[in-house]
Design a protein around this motif. Sequence first.
Motif, PDB file in Angstrom:
ATOM      1  N   GLU A 158      28.942  34.116  38.986  1.00 31.59           N
ATOM      2  CA  GLU A 158      28.724  35.386  39.675  1.00 31.59           C
ATOM      3  C   GLU A 158      30.081  36.026  39.930  1.00 31.59           C
ATOM      4  OE1 GLU A 158      26.680  34.500  43.270  1.00 31.59           O
ATOM      5  OE2 GLU A 158      24.881  33.837  42.234  1.00 31.59           O
ATOM      6  N   ILE A 159      30.135  37.339  39.835  1.00 28.74           N
ATOM      7  CA  ILE A 159      31.372  38.065  40.141  1.00 28.74           C
ATOM      8  C   ILE A 159      31.408  38.306  41.641  1.00 28.74           C
ATOM      9  CG2 ILE A 159      32.663  40.195  39.789  1.00 28.74           C
ATOM     10  CD1 ILE A 159      31.361  40.372  37.010  1.00 28.74           C
ATOM     11  N   THR A 160      32.434  37.789  42.311  1.00 29.72           N
ATOM     12  CA  THR A 160      32.558  37.962  43.764  1.00 29.72           C
ATOM     13  C   THR A 160      33.620  38.988  44.133  1.00 29.72           C
ATOM     14  OG1 THR A 160      34.110  36.116  43.907  1.00 29.72           O
ATOM     15  CG2 THR A 160      31.772  35.617  44.251  1.00 29.72           C
ATOM     16  N   GLY A 161      34.453  39.369  43.181  1.00 20.95           N
ATOM     17  CA  GLY A 161      35.477  40.371  43.459  1.00 20.95           C
ATOM     18  C   GLY A 161      36.025  40.968  42.181  1.00 20.95           C
ATOM     19  N   ILE A 162      36.308  42.270  42.236  1.00 15.12           N
ATOM     20  CA  ILE A 162      36.885  42.979  41.098  1.00 15.12           C
ATOM     21  C   ILE A 162      38.094  43.748  41.597  1.00 15.12           C
ATOM     22  CG2 ILE A 162      36.524  44.721  39.313  1.00 15.12           C
ATOM     23  CD1 ILE A 162      33.520  44.185  39.557  1.00 15.12           C
ATOM     24  N   ASP A 163      39.228  43.551  40.936  1.00 14.59           N
ATOM     25  CA  ASP A 163      40.442  44.274  41.293  1.00 14.59           C
ATOM     26  C   ASP A 163      40.902  45.032  40.052  1.00 14.59           C
ATOM     27  OD1 ASP A 163      42.757  45.233  42.421  1.00 14.59           O
ATOM     28  OD2 ASP A 163      43.833  43.337  42.281  1.00 14.59           O
ATOM     29  N   GLU A 164      40.516  46.303  39.967  1.00 15.62           N
ATOM     30  CA  GLU A 164      40.890  47.129  38.829  1.00 15.62           C
ATOM     31  C   GLU A 164      42.181  47.869  39.152  1.00 15.62           C
ATOM     32  OE1 GLU A 164      37.059  48.451  36.520  1.00 15.62           O
ATOM     33  OE2 GLU A 164      36.877  48.939  38.647  1.00 15.62           O
ATOM     34  N   ASP A 165      43.142  47.776  38.275  1.00 18.16           N
ATOM     35  CA  ASP A 165      44.444  48.391  38.488  1.00 18.16           C
ATOM     36  C   ASP A 165      44.452  49.801  37.910  1.00 18.16           C
ATOM     37  OD1 ASP A 165      47.044  48.984  38.949  1.00 18.16           O
ATOM     38  OD2 ASP A 165      47.881  47.434  37.663  1.00 18.16           O
ATOM     39  N   PHE A 166      43.982  50.776  38.726  1.00 19.62           N
ATOM     40  CA  PHE A 166      43.944  52.155  38.262  1.00 19.62           C
ATOM     41  C   PHE A 166      45.334  52.782  38.248  1.00 19.62           C
ATOM     42  CE2 PHE A 166      39.537  51.577  39.621  1.00 19.62           C
ATOM     43  CZ  PHE A 166      38.883  52.074  38.506  1.00 19.62           C
ATOM     44  N   ASP A 167      46.304  52.165  38.914  1.00 15.53           N
ATOM     45  CA  ASP A 167      47.655  52.695  38.959  1.00 15.53           C
ATOM     46  C   ASP A 167      48.390  52.433  37.642  1.00 15.53           C
ATOM     47  OD1 ASP A 167      50.010  53.828  40.008  1.00 15.53           O
ATOM     48  OD2 ASP A 167      50.711  51.862  40.675  1.00 15.53           O
ATOM     49  N   ARG A 212      47.050  50.734  35.058  1.00 17.87           N
ATOM     50  CA  ARG A 212      46.073  50.678  33.958  1.00 17.87           C
ATOM     51  C   ARG A 212      46.399  49.532  33.000  1.00 17.87           C
ATOM     52  NH1 ARG A 212      42.760  54.320  33.360  1.00 17.87           N
ATOM     53  NH2 ARG A 212      42.635  56.469  33.903  1.00 17.87           N
ATOM     54  N   ASP A 213      46.685  48.384  33.572  1.00 21.96           N
ATOM     55  CA  ASP A 213      47.124  47.233  32.793  1.00 21.96           C
ATOM     56  C   ASP A 213      46.046  46.152  32.735  1.00 21.96           C
ATOM     57  OD1 ASP A 213      48.837  45.595  31.350  1.00 21.96           O
ATOM     58  OD2 ASP A 213      49.775  44.785  33.140  1.00 21.96           O
ATOM     59  N   LEU A 214      45.689  45.595  33.886  1.00 20.72           N
ATOM     60  CA  LEU A 214      44.745  44.474  33.946  1.00 20.72           C
ATOM     61  C   LEU A 214      43.643  44.733  34.961  1.00 20.72           C
ATOM     62  CD1 LEU A 214      47.253  41.495  34.097  1.00 20.72           C
ATOM     63  CD2 LEU A 214      45.883  42.174  32.139  1.00 20.72           C
ATOM     64  N   THR A 215      42.533  44.076  34.745  1.00 21.16           N
ATOM     65  CA  THR A 215      41.463  43.988  35.735  1.00 21.16           C
ATOM     66  C   THR A 215      41.315  42.513  36.067  1.00 21.16           C
ATOM     67  OG1 THR A 215      40.307  45.920  34.883  1.00 21.16           O
ATOM     68  CG2 THR A 215      39.011  44.371  36.180  1.00 21.16           C
ATOM     69  N   LYS A 216      41.322  42.189  37.343  1.00 20.12           N
ATOM     70  CA  LYS A 216      41.176  40.795  37.766  1.00 20.12           C
ATOM     71  C   LYS A 216      39.774  40.595  38.329  1.00 20.12           C
ATOM     72  CE  LYS A 216      46.046  40.284  38.663  1.00 20.12           C
ATOM     73  NZ  LYS A 216      47.092  40.111  39.659  1.00 20.12           N
ATOM     74  N   LEU A 217      39.166  39.484  37.944  1.00 19.26           N
ATOM     75  CA  LEU A 217      37.825  39.136  38.388  1.00 19.26           C
ATOM     76  C   LEU A 217      37.859  37.823  39.155  1.00 19.26           C
ATOM     77  CD1 LEU A 217      35.937  39.740  35.039  1.00 19.26           C
ATOM     78  CD2 LEU A 217      36.103  41.319  36.946  1.00 19.26           C
ATOM     79  N   GLU A 218      37.238  37.801  40.326  1.00 22.47           N
ATOM     80  CA  GLU A 218      37.030  36.561  41.059  1.00 22.47           C
ATOM     81  C   GLU A 218      35.582  36.164  40.829  1.00 22.47           C
ATOM     82  OE1 GLU A 218      38.013  36.843  45.193  1.00 22.47           O
ATOM     83  OE2 GLU A 218      39.740  38.108  44.760  1.00 22.47           O
ATOM     84  N   CYS A 219      35.367  34.894  40.512  1.00 23.38           N
ATOM     85  CA  CYS A 219      34.022  34.425  40.191  1.00 23.38           C
ATOM     86  C   CYS A 219      33.725  33.120  40.917  1.00 23.38           C
ATOM     87  CB  CYS A 219      33.882  34.208  38.691  1.00 23.38           C
ATOM     88  SG  CYS A 219      34.134  35.688  37.726  1.00 23.38           S
ATOM     89  N   LYS A 220      32.436  32.801  40.977  1.00 28.11           N
ATOM     90  CA  LYS A 220      31.998  31.501  41.478  1.00 28.11           C
ATOM     91  C   LYS A 220      30.766  31.094  40.678  1.00 28.11           C
ATOM     92  CE  LYS A 220      28.863  32.918  45.115  1.00 28.11           C
ATOM     93  NZ  LYS A 220      28.462  32.776  46.481  1.00 28.11           N
ATOM     94  N   VAL A 221      30.468  29.818  40.672  1.00 23.51           N
ATOM     95  CA  VAL A 221      29.335  29.318  39.894  1.00 23.51           C
ATOM     96  C   VAL A 221      28.048  29.967  40.379  1.00 23.51           C
ATOM     97  CG1 VAL A 221      27.943  27.272  39.414  1.00 23.51           C
ATOM     98  CG2 VAL A 221      30.395  27.126  39.319  1.00 23.51           C
ATOM     99  N   ALA A 222      27.237  30.428  39.448  1.00 24.89           N
ATOM    100  CA  ALA A 222      25.947  31.045  39.774  1.00 24.89           C
ATOM    101  C   ALA A 222      24.964  29.958  40.169  1.00 24.89           C
ATOM    102  CB  ALA A 222      25.434  31.847  38.608  1.00 24.89           C
ATOM    103  N   MET A 223      24.252  30.192  41.209  1.00 22.84           N
ATOM    104  CA  MET A 223      23.260  29.222  41.681  1.00 22.84           C
ATOM    105  C   MET A 223      21.917  29.454  41.035  1.00 22.84           C
ATOM    106  SD  MET A 223      24.792  27.311  43.626  1.00 22.84           S
ATOM    107  CE  MET A 223      26.419  27.295  44.257  1.00 22.84           C
TER     108      MET A 223
END
Length: 112
Positions: free
Chosen positions: A90-99, A101-112
């Motif tokens: 599951e995606i628990t966090g999204i950090d999109e770098d709109f400044d 425009r290089d990377l998008t970071k995703l925080e995830c955890k195991v889906a139940m």
Amino acid sequence: MRLTRMTERIEFISSKPVQNDDGVMMPPSADTPPIFSCWAEVLNTPIREFKDATTKVGNRRESPNFAIKFEPQRLIDSTWKVRWRGKMYEITGIDEDFDKRDLTKLECKVAM
């Protein structure tokens, strides 16, 4: 951009129910076709953050963080799931770098 470190393939799966061959609506599973896939870097999480106080042994949790190429035409929905190495997360966090425009970071955890 750190493209040379993006060595893992991840897939994005919709969390909406899908219709099987018999017409029955089923929740998404490991064999659900992906919305799209891309190359990702698995970001390291320091093991010291997860030390068990009683045993003094460090364990990694089943919560990987991914860095993917920033793509404004493919905004990621936080309700989607990520399939990586045969497991659903599951995606628990999204950090999109709109400044930058290089990377998008995703925080995830195991889906139940």
